[in-house]
Design an enzyme around this catalytic site. Structure first.
Site, mmCIF file in Angstrom:
data_model
loop_
_atom_site.group_PDB
_atom_site.id
_atom_site.type_symbol
_atom_site.label_atom_id
_atom_site.label_comp_id
_atom_site.label_asym_id
_atom_site.label_seq_id
_atom_site.Cartn_x
_atom_site.Cartn_y
_atom_site.Cartn_z
ATOM 1 N N ASN A 190 0.861 -1.181 0.000
ATOM 2 C CA ASN A 190 0.000 0.000 0.000
ATOM 3 C C ASN A 190 0.903 1.239 0.000
ATOM 4 O O ASN A 190 2.132 1.114 -0.012
ATOM 5 C CB ASN A 190 -0.983 -0.016 1.186
ATOM 6 C CG ASN A 190 -0.270 -0.031 2.539
ATOM 7 O OD1 ASN A 190 0.840 0.486 2.702
ATOM 8 N ND2 ASN A 190 -0.907 -0.637 3.530
ATOM 9 N N ARG A 191 0.309 2.420 0.032
ATOM 10 C CA ARG A 191 1.118 3.652 -0.090
ATOM 11 C C ARG A 191 2.165 3.778 1.014
ATOM 12 O O ARG A 191 3.325 4.067 0.750
ATOM 13 C CB ARG A 191 0.192 4.877 -0.061
ATOM 14 C CG ARG A 191 -0.619 5.055 -1.324
ATOM 15 C CD ARG A 191 -1.547 6.245 -1.248
ATOM 16 N NE ARG A 191 -2.549 6.115 -0.187
ATOM 17 C CZ ARG A 191 -3.660 6.837 -0.110
ATOM 18 N NH1 ARG A 191 -3.929 7.714 -1.052
ATOM 19 N NH2 ARG A 191 -4.506 6.684 0.878
ATOM 20 N N ALA A 192 1.738 3.550 2.264
ATOM 21 C CA ALA A 192 2.661 3.708 3.399
ATOM 22 C C ALA A 192 3.798 2.692 3.316
ATOM 23 O O ALA A 192 4.961 3.019 3.595
ATOM 24 C CB ALA A 192 1.900 3.541 4.710
ATOM 25 N N GLU A 193 3.458 1.461 2.910
ATOM 26 C CA GLU A 193 4.481 0.408 2.820
ATOM 27 C C GLU A 193 5.500 0.718 1.735
ATOM 28 O O GLU A 193 6.707 0.548 1.934
ATOM 29 C CB GLU A 193 3.812 -0.954 2.555
ATOM 30 C CG GLU A 193 3.092 -1.500 3.780
ATOM 31 C CD GLU A 193 2.097 -2.622 3.468
ATOM 32 O OE1 GLU A 193 1.671 -3.287 4.428
ATOM 33 O OE2 GLU A 193 1.730 -2.818 2.290
ATOM 34 N N ASP B 234 -6.077 -7.752 2.239
ATOM 35 C CA ASP B 234 -6.189 -9.212 2.161
ATOM 36 C C ASP B 234 -7.105 -9.619 1.010
ATOM 37 O O ASP B 234 -6.822 -10.555 0.265
ATOM 38 C CB ASP B 234 -6.778 -9.781 3.467
ATOM 39 C CG ASP B 234 -5.844 -9.630 4.667
ATOM 40 O OD1 ASP B 234 -4.669 -9.269 4.459
ATOM 41 O OD2 ASP B 234 -6.279 -9.883 5.801
#
Length: 309
Positions: A195-198, A263
């Site tokens: 995701n964006r943060a990851e 998920d």
């Protein structure tokens, strides 16, 4: 062209990763404690749900494909509950157990329809959790169409490079839901779905699309991935592959709860790849599934009927 229910039912996804039990205590809040300025929750009912990689496997199963979960648990009450829930839901499980492990439990206390508190029961294992299961992994590979690694950063997947290598040798697509700031252990995978943060943890924050595209492609090439699928919440999703970038906007609907949306996205992508669908088409369906699931409470799932309605 979407797959028929019958063709999906014979596809098998091997889900490998950190498993946990999501426990919910629901109750009424009628007063503030005299001991401290906190609400008193009188618990009226309890519910256990599959969490972590087990929830990913359940998503695959709910969609209509077959799922096998490969993971490790401790010798405790939570492990027994996980086994019972997996059997109940029809998810095949190859669960190793080790007395030195504590099965991860995330307890959420819900009062007045909102989460008041989350209590995590877990301790970092001081050993390579899944190393002992390499043999089980090798044995399971031939009968599965796709391998999905669900990394929650709990120590279960330090052995992942060898598993990726084995899956590639067997000609199976490898999907990874990544964690942490070092993605080198995912080298050679078919697709990773940060995701964006990851992703920002790995390539740094970006201020414009051009920077994002450049950094995503550099990372994809460095790791030898076929594609990188970035999930962007209200901004939809972008797939970076050898042909460039392909974007799908978010399905606009009321966002009730984003728990477990990642998920659902990776489980849907895996099930579609298992049916032989190209990645770009699979992404559009995964985006649709993610849009449906955020309209539900808690870790939710999408059925074949909902997805292709």
């Amino acid at each position: 062209m979407h797959p028929s229910k019958e063709s999906l039912a014979v596809r098998r996804v091997l889900v490998v990763g950190d498993v946990m039990l999501d426990r919910y205590w629901f109750g009424a809040v009628e007063r503030i404690s005299p001991e401290a300025p906190v609400p008193v929750v009188r618990v009226s009912n309890e519910e256990d749900r599959l969490g972590g990689a087990a929830n990913v496997a359940l998503n695959v199963k709910t969609l209509g494909a077959r799922a096998t979960l490969l993971s490790m648990v401790g010798h405790d009450e939570a492990a027994g509950r996980l086994r019972a829930l997996l059997a109940e839901q029809g998810v095949d499980a190859i669960l190793g157990d080790d007395a030195k492990l504590q099965t991860i439990v995330k307890l959420r206390v819900i009062g007045r329809s909102q989460q008041l508190l989350r209590v995590d029961f877990e301790k970092e294992p001081d050993f390579e959790v899944l190393a002992s299961m390499l043999g089980d992994f090798e044995q399971a590979l031939p009968s599965h169409d796709v391998v999905l690694f669900s990394d929650y950063g709990k120590g279960g997947l330090a052995h992942i490079p060898r598993m990726i290598e084995l899956a590639k040798q067997a000609g199976k697509p490898v999907l990874i839901d990544p964690k942490g700031s070092d993605y080198s252990r995912y080298a050679g995978a078919t697709v990773i779905t940060p995701n964006r943060a990851e992703l920002a943890q790995v390539v740094g924050a970006w201020s414009d699309e051009e920077t994002l595209h450049r950094r995503a492609q550099v990372l994809r090439e460095e790791l030898g991935l076929q594609a990188l699928l970035l999930t962007r919440s209200e901004e939809g999703m972008t797939l970076f592959d050898a042909e460039g970038a392909c974007h799908v906007p978010a399905q606009t609907r009321e966002v009730y709860d984003v728990t477990g949306a990642g998920d659902t996205v990776i489980a849907t992508t895996a099930a579609m790849l298992a049916c032989g669908m190209p990645l770009r088409e699979a992404m559009a369906l995964a985006n649709r599934a993610g849009g449906i699931v955020v309209g539900k409470f808690g870790t939710a799932h999408v059925s074949y009927e909902e997805l292709f309605a």
